[in-house]
Write a protein that holds these residues in place. Structure first.
Motif, short mmCIF file in Angstrom:
data_model
loop_
_atom_site.label_atom_id
_atom_site.label_comp_id
_atom_site.label_asym_id
_atom_site.label_seq_id
_atom_site.Cartn_x
_atom_site.Cartn_y
_atom_site.Cartn_z
N ASP A 37 -7.78 -7.30 8.74
CA ASP A 37 -6.63 -7.85 8.01
C ASP A 37 -6.12 -6.80 7.02
OD1 ASP A 37 -8.01 -8.10 5.44
OD2 ASP A 37 -9.01 -9.85 6.29
N ARG A 58 1.19 -8.60 11.93
CA ARG A 58 0.85 -10.02 11.81
C ARG A 58 -0.67 -10.21 11.78
NH1 ARG A 58 5.76 -13.03 14.45
NH2 ARG A 58 7.31 -11.39 14.31
N ASP A 63 -0.88 -9.63 5.27
CA ASP A 63 -0.25 -9.07 6.48
C ASP A 63 -0.08 -7.55 6.35
OD1 ASP A 63 2.08 -8.55 4.99
OD2 ASP A 63 3.13 -10.31 5.73
N TYR A 91 9.93 -7.76 10.53
CA TYR A 91 8.83 -7.18 9.76
C TYR A 91 8.71 -5.68 10.00
CZ TYR A 91 7.50 -12.04 9.05
OH TYR A 91 7.51 -13.36 8.71
#
Length: 221
Positions: A37, A58, A63, A91
């Motif tokens: 992550d 993602r 994020d 994104y």
């Protein structure tokens, strides 16, 4: 003796991380860490000091966009390459605007992946001009009242403004040289001066800036 490039892979899918690790290792690129992550990615960069982070957008907890901002804010010299399954992803654009050096689709070939990691460490950006242009045209929001920082185009000479405009259209240094009838070395000098005057990290930020200042508009050229 050339030092091996050092890479951290940040993706919440272990299978993806393993596959990329195998590819990079086979191409002589050292994978020094993995992260599941964004928070782990930020910590890994601080601890391991990699040259490049392959960053999925993602991910849970934090994020990839927020992780990219934090990593680049620390100015370690580490480059971020965004990994995505979507070439027209809001994104991805936000990550480029935040200073990521480019992006790769996850179905990238092994050769292209290794070449991309090497390319961004030279200080260039990894941009597929047509895809980047579509991203910027879809998501950039030109405004007449941009903050003065990074936005004072008046600092540029007419030639530098011309070079920045063409960069905004996605032209490479070789294409710029042909278009402007200059040597590639001269083009590189102009590009370096533009980056210095506008405190831009690389070409990705230059393309975003060209649109957000209105220097280039969707549908031009």
């Amino acid at each position: 003796m050339t030092t091996a490039l050092r890479v951290v892979i940040a993706d919440d899918q272990a299978l993806v991380r393993t596959g990329f690790r195998m590819i990079l290792t086979a191409h002589g690129i050292e994978v020094v860490g993995e992260a599941a992550d964004g928070a782990e990615a930020v910590e890994a960069v601080r601890r391991l000091g990699p040259d490049v982070v392959l960053m999925d957008i993602r991910m849970p907890a934090m994020d990839g966009l927020e992780a990219t901002r934090r990593i680049l804010a620390e100015q370690t010299g580490c480059r971020v390459l965004i990994l995505t399954t979507f070439d027209l992803d809001r994104y991805v654009y936000a990550a480029l605007a935040a200073g990521a050096s480019g992006f790769l689709l996850k179905d990238v070939t092994p050769e292209h992946l290794a070449a991309a990691v090497r390319l961004v460490t030279t200080g260039d950006a990894l941009l597929a001009p047509s895809i980047t242009r579509r991203l910027v045209e879809r998501f950039a929001t030109p405004a007449p009242t941009q903050p003065a920082i990074h936005r004072d185009l008046a600092a540029l000479t007419p030639r530098e403004l011309e070079v920045l405009t063409l960069m905004g259209h996605g032209l490479s240094n070789a294409e710029l040289a042909t278009e402007l009838t200059l040597s590639e070395a001269t083009v590189k000098t102009h590009v370096a001066r533009i980056f210095a005057k506008l405190t831009l990290r690389d070409r990705a930020q230059a393309v975003v800036l060209a649109y957000e200042t209105g220097l280039v508009s969707p549908g031009d050229r």
